[in-house]
Design a protein around this motif. Sequence first.
Motif, short mmCIF file in Angstrom:
data_model
loop_
_atom_site.label_atom_id
_atom_site.label_comp_id
_atom_site.label_asym_id
_atom_site.label_seq_id
_atom_site.Cartn_x
_atom_site.Cartn_y
_atom_site.Cartn_z
N UNK A 64 11.88 -21.67 -9.18
CA UNK A 64 11.79 -22.32 -7.89
C UNK A 64 10.40 -22.15 -7.28
N UNK A 65 9.80 -20.98 -7.45
CA UNK A 65 8.43 -20.77 -6.94
C UNK A 65 7.44 -21.68 -7.65
N UNK A 66 7.54 -21.79 -8.96
CA UNK A 66 6.63 -22.64 -9.73
C UNK A 66 6.78 -24.11 -9.33
N UNK A 67 8.03 -24.55 -9.18
CA UNK A 67 8.27 -25.93 -8.79
C UNK A 67 7.74 -26.20 -7.39
N UNK A 89 18.33 -31.55 -14.00
CA UNK A 89 19.62 -30.98 -13.62
C UNK A 89 19.55 -29.47 -13.39
N UNK A 90 18.33 -28.92 -13.34
CA UNK A 90 18.21 -27.47 -13.14
C UNK A 90 18.67 -27.10 -11.73
N UNK A 91 19.07 -25.85 -11.56
CA UNK A 91 19.53 -25.38 -10.26
C UNK A 91 18.44 -25.50 -9.20
N UNK A 92 17.20 -25.24 -9.58
CA UNK A 92 16.10 -25.29 -8.62
C UNK A 92 15.90 -26.72 -8.10
N UNK A 93 15.89 -27.68 -9.00
CA UNK A 93 15.71 -29.08 -8.59
C UNK A 93 16.89 -29.53 -7.75
#
Length: 121
Positions: A64-67, A89-93
């Motif tokens: 999440x930090x990188x995104x 479909x990742x949790x962060x997105x």
Amino acid sequence: MRHLMAVLKALIDDAIAPVLVEEDAGAAAGGFSAAERALKQQQNKRSLRDLWDGGRQAELARELKALTEDLLNAAFDASSGYVRVTDPDSLAVQFLVRADVVEIKPADARYVRLRDYSKKF
């Protein structure tokens, strides 16, 4: 700006990543309810799942930090502001989409960008 990033990273580590781990473990969006969390604490047993969740939490926080960093950098570039994600479909997105922070490119779901709230004003 440096202080803002430090606060954002602390928020991700302390508040958002634990909720994403709970969602990954099967909780509804937003994590476990207060009653479910209390029941888990009452059991007071440290399982292999709990040990694994610590590593998973750090992994989700890093993602999440990188995104977030990529999205902020793209927003200040002269480009369209879209960032290509490896897993839409990742949790962060999905968390950022549900929080209405990012929008998905209509033509290709592999690209997201920060929502432009300045147009509302």
